[in-house]
Structures are given as C-alpha cells and as structure tokens.
Design an enzyme around this catalytic site. Structure first.
Site, mmCIF file in Angstrom:
data_model
loop_
_atom_site.group_PDB
_atom_site.id
_atom_site.type_symbol
_atom_site.label_atom_id
_atom_site.label_comp_id
_atom_site.label_asym_id
_atom_site.label_seq_id
_atom_site.Cartn_x
_atom_site.Cartn_y
_atom_site.Cartn_z
ATOM 1 N N GLY A 202 15.983 -74.462 4.224
ATOM 2 C CA GLY A 202 15.947 -73.518 5.355
ATOM 3 C C GLY A 202 14.946 -72.396 5.214
ATOM 4 O O GLY A 202 13.743 -72.620 5.036
ATOM 5 N N GLY A 203 15.459 -71.185 5.314
ATOM 6 C CA GLY A 203 14.626 -69.996 5.303
ATOM 7 C C GLY A 203 13.745 -69.851 4.069
ATOM 8 O O GLY A 203 12.773 -69.101 4.083
ATOM 9 N N HIS A 230 15.599 -60.112 14.109
ATOM 10 C CA HIS A 230 16.561 -61.194 13.857
ATOM 11 C C HIS A 230 17.536 -61.244 15.037
ATOM 12 O O HIS A 230 18.695 -60.869 14.910
ATOM 13 C CB HIS A 230 17.285 -60.895 12.547
ATOM 14 C CG HIS A 230 18.074 -62.030 11.985
ATOM 15 N ND1 HIS A 230 19.078 -61.845 11.059
ATOM 16 C CD2 HIS A 230 18.009 -63.367 12.183
ATOM 17 C CE1 HIS A 230 19.596 -63.018 10.733
ATOM 18 N NE2 HIS A 230 18.965 -63.952 11.394
ATOM 19 N N ALA A 253 24.872 -65.963 9.994
ATOM 20 C CA ALA A 253 26.184 -66.594 10.158
ATOM 21 C C ALA A 253 27.227 -65.636 10.751
ATOM 22 O O ALA A 253 28.393 -65.662 10.374
ATOM 23 C CB ALA A 253 26.676 -67.199 8.834
ATOM 24 N N GLY A 255 27.188 -65.214 14.348
ATOM 25 C CA GLY A 255 27.451 -65.569 15.743
ATOM 26 C C GLY A 255 26.283 -65.600 16.716
ATOM 27 O O GLY A 255 26.516 -65.702 17.922
ATOM 28 N N LYS A 256 25.032 -65.542 16.233
ATOM 29 C CA LYS A 256 23.904 -65.557 17.175
ATOM 30 C C LYS A 256 23.802 -66.882 17.932
ATOM 31 O O LYS A 256 23.721 -66.897 19.159
ATOM 32 C CB LYS A 256 22.576 -65.285 16.446
ATOM 33 C CG LYS A 256 22.382 -63.838 16.039
ATOM 34 C CD LYS A 256 21.049 -63.613 15.365
ATOM 35 C CE LYS A 256 20.841 -64.463 14.141
ATOM 36 N NZ LYS A 256 21.824 -64.274 13.075
ATOM 37 N N ARG A 374 24.101 -77.184 7.767
ATOM 38 C CA ARG A 374 23.386 -76.820 9.000
ATOM 39 C C ARG A 374 22.896 -78.044 9.749
ATOM 40 O O ARG A 374 22.831 -79.141 9.201
ATOM 41 C CB ARG A 374 22.198 -75.932 8.654
ATOM 42 C CG ARG A 374 22.649 -74.609 8.015
ATOM 43 C CD ARG A 374 21.784 -73.465 8.403
ATOM 44 N NE ARG A 374 22.380 -72.206 7.957
ATOM 45 C CZ ARG A 374 22.344 -71.088 8.659
ATOM 46 N NH1 ARG A 374 21.776 -71.068 9.852
ATOM 47 N NH2 ARG A 374 22.877 -69.984 8.192
ATOM 48 N N GLY A 501 33.552 -68.452 24.102
ATOM 49 C CA GLY A 501 33.354 -68.394 25.558
ATOM 50 C C GLY A 501 33.921 -67.137 26.196
ATOM 51 O O GLY A 501 33.424 -66.666 27.233
ATOM 52 N N ASN A 503 33.654 -64.255 25.055
ATOM 53 C CA ASN A 503 32.748 -63.124 24.852
ATOM 54 C C ASN A 503 32.001 -62.758 26.140
ATOM 55 O O ASN A 503 31.416 -61.683 26.234
ATOM 56 C CB ASN A 503 31.753 -63.422 23.723
ATOM 57 C CG ASN A 503 32.441 -63.460 22.358
ATOM 58 O OD1 ASN A 503 33.468 -62.815 22.156
ATOM 59 N ND2 ASN A 503 31.899 -64.227 21.426
#
Ligand code: GTP
Ligand code: SPV
Ligand code: MN
Length: 592
Positions: A202-203, A230, A253, A255-256, A374, A501, A503
């Site tokens: 990943g990153g 970010h 991690a 919630g984006k 992921r 949902g 939110n």
C-alpha cells in the site's frame, strides 16, 4: 538522443541491475499480462503473487498475499529528508539527504537482479487539469504495477505529458528482501523524489499515493498556495436536486471510504463520490476553494465492509468493468473460492483459508482476514461516481469536515465558530489508532492533526500557519468547518450512533447549516444541533441517547486540553500564536 526520462530510467537500471526493463503503457491487455506474470512467474515468500478468485461472483478479482511482516504502512521507517531537520519538524523522522541517499544506494545496489524492472509513467490528476502532476515510478513488483494502474492514470497519457521534460516526479521502488531491518520509505521534497525499499504494501509502495500526493505534494502546496489533504470528496444532493460539495479528513481506517460511498437512509438524498482518500485543494479564479481527487482508485479497508454497512462498495467490487480488482490479505472461502473477511457475511463460512493461506481452525483466536486487509478497485466501477469526477478544475467545496475515532469526549458533530477556530479544531484532533500502520498500539489515543500526522511532508507548525493563511486568502468564500465522531460509545461499550448510511442525518444538518436553513446551539467547544435540529425520524434514538452523544464533560475536556497543550508544545516558538490563543479561549469558555 535519449530523453531525461530515458536517462533517469537507465541510471535506475544501472543501480538496481534488473534482468529486464518493462515499460508499462497502462492498457488492459498489459494488465492481463501483468496478472499472468503474477500467477505464473513472480513469487512472494515462494507463493504466487496473484491467485484467481471466483470470477462468477467477483468478476476480474484476484487475491494477493503479502509477506506476513509487510501488511501495513511502517511510519517508524518513513523519513522526510529536508536539508534541515527543523523543516521536517517533530512530526517526521528525519535524516540528512546525502546520508540517506548513501544508505539507500547501498541497499538498492543490485536489488533487482533476476527480476523485472517495471517503468510506470503516471499522472496524479486529470490530464487536462492545471493541477495534475506527471510522475514516474520504477518498481520490481507486478503487484505494485497492477495496483498503480487501478489507483491512478498510468501509461501513454502520462508519457505524452512528460515528453522531453525533466521535471517529472521520481519514484524508485524495490521490495528488496522484505526485511523490516532493511526497509525505508524516504522522501526528498527538494528533488520531487521518493525512494522506497523493503516493502510491497500500500502506502509504502504505491508511491503516487501517500508518498507523493500527500507528503511531497503538501510541501509543494505550502510554497504554491494550495493544500494536499488526507480527505474524501463528496457531493451531497438534497431533495431539491442541489448538490453541496464536502471534503472530509478522517485518520486512516476511520471511515473516509465509507462516507465517500454512503447510501443515504433519508428519502430524496444522494451522495456522489469524487474521492475517498486524497484531495488537492486550490483557490479557483472565483476565489472559492476547489477540490480534485488526484487518484482514480480505492485502496479500501476490507474488514467491516458488508451489504449492510456499505452496499455501494460491494457493488463497486463486483462491477468488473475496469480490469482487475485486487484483494490483499483477505481470507478465502474454500468451498466457493470467494474472498472473505470479518463482517462480510453474518455467518462465517465453514471452510476458510486465513490471510496467510493456512486452513482456519474454529479454535483459532486469530482473525481470518488481516485487520488491515484491503481491496484495490477502480473508481470507474463505482455506481455513484460523480459526473464531475473528470472536471479538470474540480468541485467547489462548501464545507470541510474533520473527524476522529473516539470512544468518549468528542460529540457526534459540532461546527466551528469561524475558520481560525476550525483550523484549531483540526490541529488539535486526537484519534484512537487503527491497524493501518505497523508498530502502533491499536486503540491508543494519539494526536493526528487534520488526519495528516503520518503524511505532512514538512514541519506541522508551518502547515498550521499555511492553513490559517489559506483562510485569509479565501476570506468570505472560506468553507465552514465541522467536526464529527461516529464512534462515541455508551457505558456498555456499544456505539451510541448507528453510523454508515445514517450518517446522512449529520450531513443533512451540515449542509443545512451551510445554506442557513437550520439553527444550532452554542457550547464552549462549538455549535451543536438541538434534538429538534436533526432529522431523526425513523431512527430509534431517544432524547437520553442524544444527550449522551452530545455531552460535553468538563472533566474529560481537562484531559483533552492537557493533551493538546503538550502536543502544541513540541513545536515550540514555531507554533502559530493564533492557535495557542484559540486553546486559551476554549479553556476560558469551558471554565469561565
Ligand atoms: P484509510 O483507507 O486507511 O484511509 O481508511 P478510511 O478512512 O477510508 O476508513 P474506512 O471507510 O475504510 O473505514 C474503516 C473502518 O471503520 C471499517 O471497518 C468500517 O466498517 C468502519 N466504519 C466506517 N464508517 C463507520 C461508521 O459510521 N460507524 C462505525 N461504527 N464504523 C464505521
Ligand atoms: C491509510 O493508511 O491512510 C491508507 C492506506 O489509505 S495506505 O495506502 O497503505 O496508506
Ligand atoms: Mn488513507
């Protein structure tokens, strides 16, 4: 005559000595070939790089198992090498650039012997965007090459943009021997260079993502008057058909991706997806703040993703339009050859392989999927992709949200009094750590200003000053700044807020505030909705629970203020006075 790009690639090859150099053109045929190489030729820990999954249920899906010690970003091995340590700040690991390069040269010498060096030309941003950046990464991992094709605009278009120019962003990557003792992710902001060795994850390895689009780009933005953040980007459409654009920063991690794909439970609302991880924010010719997402893919957290929590993500994962979709370190259902992770189905399938590829035993206390498992999937597969996604100028942002993962203290939502107070709220963020990085204590609280503590490529005190300056430049056009916490818990440990949902109810209050359609109550920490101000119909949320969600406990805030003060102190005299002042004002409001 050779172009600057060809000469640079030649220099990389001289150092790394690959058996073969493979220039990637980004085509679909090429992606098939790279997957084929990953199945038949290349190995990680003696195992194939890719395994085909059930294509009936999950079209074009492949599983990748990483080295078991290479499952997340390694912040303690990540360095920002400015010439001067102060420029990197207390928020970064630092090494003298010459020393760093000397060490990296030794580690990289001959590291691609017996391997292929893939050359990946790519663009961060739309080719017609004035904000796009042309980059090149060399790598010896076909997993990285295929992932980059999903995550950004890779291939011919980028090559055309670079042409004979020499100002492209450079990335040198090798998985090396995957030994964390010889793993370094190093940034040279003065030279637009990232050099990463020893990780394929990943990153750490997809150098266009965190390394360039946040660490290096934040430094560029500091000098050029823009912000690399970010943040996810969404358009929230209300029942009248008006779309309000929002950018939101939540730590890794927290919630984006879920918020970016939210399926509203309120009638008449729609959420349009523009980005789920990175936003580049520029002031447009009309003086407003515009956001582009430089990426084209999602590198999302698998555990917790389900039909109930994130149905749009499952649709995206099963769309199969853009080839391929990758799963990294998930489990596998042995009976169906489908990927599986905690939360995907209510009932756990009986016969599973865990993320290491071993048969999962019912007595095992280990999870089936790695907690940081992921998926890598194209945004073009997303059913809610905004029609504005390809707009080279981006979308005008009306609200910025900062969010955290906090069991206590922080209310569900509040609004800042003004830009300066909003910047203070962002700068003083604290969040409970997640499995997105190795060598950290999951659940422990740390300060993570603007969700950028692992990603700000320079001294964060200067970054805060830059945020304040941006507000001055934006004047009356500055977006309103909000703060959210989906993760507050009741005394029995359960979440007070249903999240996902639901939110949309918080987003509704936020956009209604932006358009002056709803009121709020003033508290010492900011403006909060009254029970009546939020659309809560159809939700089983008592007044008592609502009160708990918005409780401001002065004793808890005493600890919070101490933690913020201690964090600000680290930056000494460099810390902008305005933010120290804001801290004093907050204390005054809490205890006057
Ligand atoms: P990065 O990709 O690491 O930057 O993460 P992210 O910020 O995109 O986080 P993501 O949306 O993938 O969510 C991470 C975890 O939080 C997942 O396990 C989600 O199921 C969970 N999560 C997301 N939104 C909510 C929510 O509203 N409530 C609760 N309780 N959990 C959530
Ligand atoms: C994060 O950790 O914030 C991610 C995943 O988005 S990684 O690309 O590995 O950084
Ligand atoms: Mn992220």
């Amino acid at each position: 005559m050779a172009s600057p790009l060809e000469m640079w690639v030649e220099k990389c090859a001289e150092l790394t000595q690959p058996d073969e150099i493979y220039w990637c053109n980004g085509s679909e045929e090429e992606a098939y070939e790279l997957i084929e190489r990953g199945i038949k030729r290349e190995r990680i820990c003696g195992q194939p790089v890719f395994c085909e999954l059930n294509h009936k249920a999950w079209p074009n899906a492949y599983l990748h198992r990483s080295h078991p010690g290479d499952v997340a970003r390694t912040e303690h091995l990540t360095f920002v090498c400015h010439p001067d340590k102060e420029m990197a700040g207390p928020n970064n690991n630092w090494m003298d650039p010459n020393e760093a390069k000397e060490m990296l040269t030794k580690l990289t010498k001959g590291c691609m012997r017996g391997r292929t060096m893939y050359v990946l030309p790519y663009l961060m941003g739309h080719p017609e965007s004035p904000y796009a950046k042309a980059c090149v990464q060399v790598t010896d991992s076909c997993y990285v090459a295929v992932s980059m094709r999903i995550m950004c605009r890779m291939g011919e278009e980028a090559l055309k943009c670079i042409g004979d120019r020499d100002d492209f962003v450079k990335g040198i990557h090798s998985i090396g021997d995957l030994d964390p003792q010889r793993r370094f992710i190093m940034h040279f902001p003065q030279e637009d260079l990232v050099w990463s060795i020893g990780s394929g994850y990943g990153g750490n390895a997809l150098l266009g993502k965190k390394c360039f689009s946040l660490r290096i780009a934040s430094w560029l933005g500091y000098h050029q008057g823009w912000l690399a953040e970010h943040m996810l980007i969404i358009g929230v459409e209300d029942p009248d058909g008006n779309v309000t654009y929002i950018a939101a920063a939540l730590p890794s991690a927290c919630g984006k991706s879920n918020l970016a794909m939210l399926q509203p439970t309120l009638e008449g609302y729609k959420v349009w997806t523009l980005g789920d991880d990175i936003a580049w924010l520029h002031i447009g010719s009309d003086g407003r703040l515009y956001a582009i997402n430089p990426e084209t893919g999602i590198f999302g957290v698998a555990p917790g993703t389900s039909e109930r929590t994130n149905p749009r993500m499952l649709e995206t994962l099963k769309a199969g339009k853009f080839y391929p979709t990758l799963f990294t370190n998930t489990g596998v259902n042995l009976d169906t050859n489908e990927p599986w992770w905690e939360g995907l189905t209510e009932k756990q399938p009986p016969r599973l392989l865990n993320w290491r590829g071993e048969p999962w035993e019912p007595t095992s206390k280990e999870p089936v999927a790695h907690p940081n498992a992921r998926f890598t999937v194209s945004l073009y597969n997303c059913p809610t992709l905004s029609p504005e996604f390809e707009n080279p100028n981006g979308v005008p942002i009306s609200a910025i949200i900062f969010g955290v993962r906090r069991t206590s203290v922080i209310p569900l939502v509040y609004e800042s009094f003004d830009w300066k107070h909003g910047v203070f709220c962002g700068a003083s963020m604290g969040s409970e750590m997640t499995p997105a990085a190795l060598n950290t204590r999951v659940g422990a609280l740390r300060r993570d200003p603007m969700a950028m503590i692992p990603f700000c490529g320079y001294n964060m005190a200067d970054y805060f000053a830059h945020w304040l300056r941006m507000g001055e430049m934006l004047q009356n056009n500055a977006p309103k700044i909000f703060f959210v916490n989906w993760f507050r818990r009741d005394d029995d440990g359960t979440f007070l807020w249903p999240g996902f949902g639901e939110n949309i109810r918080v987003l509704k209050w936020i956009i209604d505030r932006v358009h002056g359609r709803v009121s709020a109550k003033e508290t010492p920490i900011g403006l909060i909705p009254r029970f009546e101000d939020m659309e809560l119909s159809g939700l089983d949320l008592s007044r008592e629970k609502f009160k708990k969600l918005f409780k401001i406990d002065k004793d808890e805030w005493r600890g919070e203020i101490e933690a913020i003060r201690e964090f600000f102190w680290k930056f000494g005299g460099r810390m902008p006075g305005e933010l120290v002042e804001e801290l004093g004002k907050l204390e005054g409001r809490l205890w006057r």
